[in-house]
Structures are given as structure tokens and as C-alpha cells.
Design a protein around this motif. Sequence first.
Motif, PDB file in Angstrom:
ATOM      1  N   HIS A 109     -15.279  16.913   3.820  1.00  0.00           N
ATOM      2  CA  HIS A 109     -15.285  16.491   5.255  1.00  0.00           C
ATOM      3  C   HIS A 109     -15.932  15.357   5.479  1.00  0.00           C
ATOM      4  CE1 HIS A 109     -14.090  20.759   6.872  1.00  0.00           C
ATOM      5  NE2 HIS A 109     -12.950  20.320   6.118  1.00  0.00           N
ATOM      6  N   LEU A 110     -17.086  14.918   4.736  1.00  0.00           N
ATOM      7  CA  LEU A 110     -18.026  14.013   5.089  1.00  0.00           C
ATOM      8  C   LEU A 110     -17.116  12.708   4.357  1.00  0.00           C
ATOM      9  CD1 LEU A 110     -20.504  12.723   5.979  1.00  0.00           C
ATOM     10  CD2 LEU A 110     -21.489  13.086   3.762  1.00  0.00           C
ATOM     11  N   ASP A 111     -16.735  12.871   3.342  1.00  0.00           N
ATOM     12  CA  ASP A 111     -15.801  11.482   2.692  1.00  0.00           C
ATOM     13  C   ASP A 111     -14.698  11.460   3.914  1.00  0.00           C
ATOM     14  OD1 ASP A 111     -17.491  11.608   0.316  1.00  0.00           O
ATOM     15  OD2 ASP A 111     -15.907  12.766  -0.995  1.00  0.00           O
ATOM     16  N   ALA A 112     -14.117  12.375   4.191  1.00  0.00           N
ATOM     17  CA  ALA A 112     -13.015  12.109   5.142  1.00  0.00           C
ATOM     18  C   ALA A 112     -13.293  11.388   6.244  1.00  0.00           C
ATOM     19  CB  ALA A 112     -12.346  13.266   5.491  1.00  0.00           C
ATOM     20  N   LEU A 113     -14.530  11.634   7.040  1.00  0.00           N
ATOM     21  CA  LEU A 113     -15.175  11.082   8.189  1.00  0.00           C
ATOM     22  C   LEU A 113     -15.431   9.741   7.917  1.00  0.00           C
ATOM     23  CD1 LEU A 113     -17.250  13.960   9.697  1.00  0.00           C
ATOM     24  CD2 LEU A 113     -15.175  12.806  10.692  1.00  0.00           C
ATOM     25  N   LEU A 114     -16.071   9.435   6.672  1.00  0.00           N
ATOM     26  CA  LEU A 114     -16.540   8.123   6.451  1.00  0.00           C
ATOM     27  C   LEU A 114     -15.356   7.198   6.164  1.00  0.00           C
ATOM     28  CD1 LEU A 114     -19.247   8.561   3.739  1.00  0.00           C
ATOM     29  CD2 LEU A 114     -19.364   7.581   6.097  1.00  0.00           C
ATOM     30  N   HIS A 115     -14.294   7.882   5.587  1.00  0.00           N
ATOM     31  CA  HIS A 115     -12.974   6.532   5.254  1.00  0.00           C
ATOM     32  C   HIS A 115     -12.167   6.573   6.455  1.00  0.00           C
ATOM     33  CE1 HIS A 115     -13.756   7.870   0.742  1.00  0.00           C
ATOM     34  NE2 HIS A 115     -13.988   6.473   1.078  1.00  0.00           N
ATOM     35  N   LEU A 116     -12.018   7.611   7.469  1.00  0.00           N
ATOM     36  CA  LEU A 116     -11.346   7.461   8.655  1.00  0.00           C
ATOM     37  C   LEU A 116     -12.093   6.696   9.726  1.00  0.00           C
ATOM     38  CD1 LEU A 116      -9.085   8.376  10.716  1.00  0.00           C
ATOM     39  CD2 LEU A 116     -10.257  10.244  11.245  1.00  0.00           C
ATOM     40  N   LYS A 117     -13.485   6.571   9.498  1.00  0.00           N
ATOM     41  CA  LYS A 117     -14.204   5.717  10.547  1.00  0.00           C
ATOM     42  C   LYS A 117     -13.815   4.330  10.073  1.00  0.00           C
ATOM     43  CE  LYS A 117     -18.698   4.821  12.153  1.00  0.00           C
ATOM     44  NZ  LYS A 117     -20.325   4.948  11.785  1.00  0.00           N
ATOM     45  N   ARG A 118     -13.994   4.184   8.860  1.00  0.00           N
ATOM     46  CA  ARG A 118     -13.804   2.757   8.324  1.00  0.00           C
ATOM     47  C   ARG A 118     -12.232   2.302   8.645  1.00  0.00           C
ATOM     48  NH1 ARG A 118     -15.476  -1.986   8.131  1.00  0.00           N
ATOM     49  NH2 ARG A 118     -14.742  -3.194   6.357  1.00  0.00           N
ATOM     50  N   ALA A 119     -11.279   3.173   8.496  1.00  0.00           N
ATOM     51  CA  ALA A 119     -10.016   2.818   8.820  1.00  0.00           C
ATOM     52  C   ALA A 119      -9.739   2.260  10.248  1.00  0.00           C
ATOM     53  CB  ALA A 119      -8.952   3.828   8.375  1.00  0.00           C
ATOM     54  N   ALA A 120     -10.404   3.382  11.183  1.00  0.00           N
ATOM     55  CA  ALA A 120     -10.405   2.843  12.651  1.00  0.00           C
ATOM     56  C   ALA A 120     -11.375   1.521  12.934  1.00  0.00           C
ATOM     57  CB  ALA A 120     -11.236   4.124  13.296  1.00  0.00           C
ATOM     58  N   GLU A 121     -12.475   1.247  12.219  1.00  0.00           N
ATOM     59  CA  GLU A 121     -13.113   0.043  12.495  1.00  0.00           C
ATOM     60  C   GLU A 121     -12.119  -1.206  12.052  1.00  0.00           C
ATOM     61  OE1 GLU A 121     -17.623   1.795  11.421  1.00  0.00           O
ATOM     62  OE2 GLU A 121     -16.441   0.311   9.876  1.00  0.00           O
ATOM     63  N   LEU A 122     -11.381  -1.149  10.865  1.00  0.00           N
ATOM     64  CA  LEU A 122     -10.568  -2.098  10.648  1.00  0.00           C
ATOM     65  C   LEU A 122      -9.412  -2.199  11.546  1.00  0.00           C
ATOM     66  CD1 LEU A 122     -10.395  -1.282   6.652  1.00  0.00           C
ATOM     67  CD2 LEU A 122     -11.566  -3.335   7.961  1.00  0.00           C
ATOM     68  N   ASP A 123      -8.908  -0.900  12.303  1.00  0.00           N
ATOM     69  CA  ASP A 123      -7.619  -1.085  12.775  1.00  0.00           C
ATOM     70  C   ASP A 123      -7.562   0.111  14.055  1.00  0.00           C
ATOM     71  OD1 ASP A 123      -5.144  -1.428  14.209  1.00  0.00           O
ATOM     72  OD2 ASP A 123      -4.051  -1.969  12.246  1.00  0.00           O
ATOM     73  N   PRO A 124      -7.803  -0.128  14.969  1.00  0.00           N
ATOM     74  CA  PRO A 124      -8.242   1.093  15.861  1.00  0.00           C
ATOM     75  C   PRO A 124      -6.922   1.867  16.108  1.00  0.00           C
ATOM     76  CG  PRO A 124      -8.949  -0.963  17.043  1.00  0.00           C
ATOM     77  CD  PRO A 124      -8.114  -1.578  15.789  1.00  0.00           C
ATOM     78  N   LYS A 125      -5.592   1.322  15.858  1.00  0.00           N
ATOM     79  CA  LYS A 125      -4.629   2.415  15.819  1.00  0.00           C
ATOM     80  C   LYS A 125      -4.848   3.547  14.895  1.00  0.00           C
ATOM     81  CE  LYS A 125      -1.272   0.683  12.245  1.00  0.00           C
ATOM     82  NZ  LYS A 125      -0.229  -0.071  11.890  1.00  0.00           N
ATOM     83  N   ALA A 134       0.847  -1.296  -0.055  1.00  0.00           N
ATOM     84  CA  ALA A 134       0.003  -0.152  -0.037  1.00  0.00           C
ATOM     85  C   ALA A 134       0.687   1.387  -0.060  1.00  0.00           C
ATOM     86  CB  ALA A 134      -1.005  -0.162   1.048  1.00  0.00           C
ATOM     87  N   TRP A 135       2.104   1.289   0.534  1.00  0.00           N
ATOM     88  CA  TRP A 135       2.860   2.358   0.564  1.00  0.00           C
ATOM     89  C   TRP A 135       3.496   2.936  -0.709  1.00  0.00           C
ATOM     90  CZ3 TRP A 135       7.675   2.278  -2.142  1.00  0.00           C
ATOM     91  CH2 TRP A 135       7.984   1.064  -2.155  1.00  0.00           C
ATOM     92  N   GLU A 151      -7.442   6.265  -4.351  1.00  0.00           N
ATOM     93  CA  GLU A 151      -8.875   5.641  -4.938  1.00  0.00           C
ATOM     94  C   GLU A 151      -8.745   4.486  -5.570  1.00  0.00           C
ATOM     95  OE1 GLU A 151     -12.366   8.999  -4.247  1.00  0.00           O
ATOM     96  OE2 GLU A 151     -11.376   8.792  -6.331  1.00  0.00           O
ATOM     97  N   GLU A 152      -7.412   4.729  -6.860  1.00  0.00           N
ATOM     98  CA  GLU A 152      -7.113   3.692  -7.653  1.00  0.00           C
ATOM     99  C   GLU A 152      -6.698   2.197  -6.695  1.00  0.00           C
ATOM    100  OE1 GLU A 152      -6.293   6.505 -11.549  1.00  0.00           O
ATOM    101  OE2 GLU A 152      -4.594   5.428 -10.482  1.00  0.00           O
ATOM    102  N   ALA A 153      -5.818   2.922  -5.772  1.00  0.00           N
ATOM    103  CA  ALA A 153      -4.946   1.730  -5.154  1.00  0.00           C
ATOM    104  C   ALA A 153      -6.164   0.909  -4.245  1.00  0.00           C
ATOM    105  CB  ALA A 153      -3.956   2.260  -3.982  1.00  0.00           C
ATOM    106  N   LEU A 154      -7.314   1.691  -3.712  1.00  0.00           N
ATOM    107  CA  LEU A 154      -8.151   1.209  -3.009  1.00  0.00           C
ATOM    108  C   LEU A 154      -8.980   0.168  -3.847  1.00  0.00           C
ATOM    109  CD1 LEU A 154      -9.233   3.848  -0.532  1.00  0.00           C
ATOM    110  CD2 LEU A 154      -8.650   1.558   0.101  1.00  0.00           C
ATOM    111  N   PRO A 204      -9.283  -3.417  -1.345  1.00  0.00           N
ATOM    112  CA  PRO A 204     -10.419  -2.549  -0.944  1.00  0.00           C
ATOM    113  C   PRO A 204     -10.376  -2.779   0.601  1.00  0.00           C
ATOM    114  CG  PRO A 204     -11.187  -3.842  -2.343  1.00  0.00           C
ATOM    115  CD  PRO A 204      -9.645  -4.273  -2.529  1.00  0.00           C
ATOM    116  N   ASP A 205     -10.657  -1.764   1.536  1.00  0.00           N
ATOM    117  CA  ASP A 205     -10.640  -1.921   2.878  1.00  0.00           C
ATOM    118  C   ASP A 205      -9.149  -2.078   3.544  1.00  0.00           C
ATOM    119  OD1 ASP A 205     -13.348  -1.540   3.646  1.00  0.00           O
ATOM    120  OD2 ASP A 205     -13.475  -3.431   4.048  1.00  0.00           O
ATOM    121  N   HIS A 206      -8.266  -1.473   2.878  1.00  0.00           N
ATOM    122  CA  HIS A 206      -6.899  -1.386   3.254  1.00  0.00           C
ATOM    123  C   HIS A 206      -6.893  -0.357   4.325  1.00  0.00           C
ATOM    124  CE1 HIS A 206      -2.617  -1.084   3.768  1.00  0.00           C
ATOM    125  NE2 HIS A 206      -2.484  -2.371   3.161  1.00  0.00           N
TER     126      HIS A 206
END
Lengths: 218, 209
Positions: B170-186, B120-121, B144-147, B151-153
Amino acid sequence: MTEPGYEILSLDDLERYPGGSGQEPVLMPLRRRLGFRPFGVNCWTATAAGGQVIQPHSEPGGDEELYVVVRGRATFTVRDETVDAPAGTLVHVPPDTPRRAVAAQDGTLVLAVGAKPGEAFDPVPWEEFHIAFSKLRSGKDPDGARSIVADVLARYPDTWEGEYNAACFEAVAGDPDAAFAHLQTALERNREVVARYAPDDGDLASLRDDPRWRELLR
Amino acid sequence: MNVAHVDELDRIELDEGFVWRPVRRHFGIRAFGVNAYSPREAGAQVVEEHTEESLGHEEIYLVLRGRARFTIGGDEHDLGPGQLVFVRDPSLRRGAVGLDADTVVLALGGKPGAAHEVSAWEAIFLAAPAAREERFDDAIRIHEEALAERPDHPALLYNLACMEARAHRHLDALLHLKRAAELDPKWARYAETDSDFAAIREEPGFPAG
């Protein structure tokens, strides 16, 4: 220099195993030396300018390969296209594509990296066989060569590659009975690929006038 | 023929002082990880200080040109052309400084026993110049192309959220940040202090670290 967890190495310190004739590439077995496990990586050099540095082959097993000219200069031919490749050149070749390279300068060194996309790497035993052939042909260590072949067959008991290379080894070593026994097993395991390779393989030349050859490869 | 000299590859300048020459991406290689790096100038970083703990990679760093000072697990080694360091322990911290401006280090890496996956890097590095120049639409498109391939990285989702927050999406940012945090709380913990999220940290739905 080896420390826990890492190792420093100069490519010049790798062992060198010449191929069959004076014109074939010299293997410098990097992957085996390091114990590197994720994919194939080795160095190749030529005996002199004009000699092969990458042997003609096509990777029908599905490996994609990247060649990096580390030192010197090579002339690569991929399919029918030829390119001059000075140090720092990278050549990417997809699977099942004919390729070869000749050293344009003395001391040319090429790093070859390869693996099959989508699969975990499993080192097929060609590296050991190249070393065994080199030892056999040099006449310096035939017992060591035979020991490598026996060891590979014990570690890879179910591969066609091991049996095919053992057939080549025995043919070169002058034991046609053993060679035909290994060739028969290789054909049983992968007739399509073995029947493709065998007719043009110089290592098997001593077997071709034997009636068993026609019987096996008909 | 798919051929290129290392000097002909793209130059992606990273903030840490090194220049990424994307070999794998240039050729579309799928079977193994391979990239080249140069320092921005003599004395600058040529291999980023990092471990491979998260990916479990064994790595080989081969000096193709120039000289580099490697620091591996706290030990320093000066290497020249044709010399390499093989780091078999993914947890060892490693990095290198280019001692010559034209130094090139080839890095080869992968996880033993596993089919190679594109890291992913690569997308995060690729998007770095666009983010630095505030071309956020380009940076978002790269993520987005990498995702689409991964998906869900969580790291990609987090960095996408960073770009979206800076682009005022902001709404897109919140949605994607929330999903990242669900997948890994760090990632929620990282977000607490990440300046990219300053504008949305007080929004309802911002994940708690």
C-alpha cells in the motif's frame, strides 16, 4: 478511397517503378503515396521469381530496417547467412549490415520499414530518384524524369545524397559534364561515403574512363 | 540473423479480445513502432478501439492474413490481405474486428517530426497476463523495467500503483499514485473510481480527484 483523416489502399494499386536492369527490384512507393511522415515504409517486388526483391545494400547512414514478406516467398541473405522467408516472415537488420533478398516465387511482395534510432525521420530523396531513373530507363518519360531530379535538388539543396544521385542520373542520361559537376559537389559534402559508393556504382560506369574520375576520386 | 515468422512471436492475450504479437519488442527496434495483432477468435477485436490523440501518431494498419472489419471515425470497411488503412488524423477513433480466426494485422506508427519513443502501453500490455493471473511481482517488475527507461511516465506510474495496491504494497502504491497525479491530475480522477485502489482509497495521502 480517401476520406478526411484516413485512407484505404490496396498494395496492388501502388505504382510500380522497375530498377535499372531486368533483375533489379521494383519499387512500389507506399510512403510517398500516403504522405506518411514518421518513418520510411515502402513495398518492393521482383519482376519474376529469381529476381531481386531487396537490392544489395547496407544502410551505412544508420537506419535500422524491418522487412516483412507480405506475399509469396523470398530468400534473404544478411551478411553471409541465408534464410528462406515465406509470407508472414519478419527480418530485422541493424544499420551498416549487408543484406539482399531474391524472390523465390512470382508476385513476391516485401514491405520495408526503416529509420534511424533517436532521430526524427527526414525522407532523403532516394524514392524520387528511383522513380526518375525508372522513367529515364524506360524511355517513356525522360522529361518527367529530369523534372523530378530538378525538383528534388531544389527541395534538398544541401544533401550529398541529392547531388550523388543527380550525378548517377546524368551519367546514365549521357551528360558527363553535368554528372561530374554533381559528383564533385557530393564529394565535397560527404567524401567518406561518396568515395565508398562511387567505385562500385554501375550507374557511374560511363564516367570511369574519363580523366576527371581519377582526379576527383584519388 | 534476426528473423521470425509472425506466428512464432509471443502471444499476449488482452482482455479486449485481441492478441498482441510484439514485433518491436521481439527485435528490439528503436526507430519506429511496429506490432502485429490477431483476434482471440473469429469475430473478436483485432485492433483495440482507440485514438492516437495522446501520442500524436500517424498509423498504418495492414492486413497480412485473413480479413478484418475496420471502423474508422464511424465508417466500416472490410479489408483483406494486402489492403491497409492509413489513419493520418490522430484524433480519429479506430478499431477492427477479425473476421477470420487467423487474421493478422500489422500496425505501424509514429509521430511525424519526432524521434521514436517506445510507447508506455507496451509495458502495460506485457504486464496484463501477469495481472490477470495475480502474479503481481511479475507485473510490478515489468512496470519497473519500463520506468527505468521512461522515468516519471504518469501512465506507467499509475499502472504500477494499481499492481502494488492489489499486491498489498500500500505505501508503494500511494507513493506512485501520488507521483502520477502530480505529473497529470487526470490520474487522480481516474483513481477515484478505479477498483484496484479500493483497499487504499481511505488512506491518508490518497490523491484527491
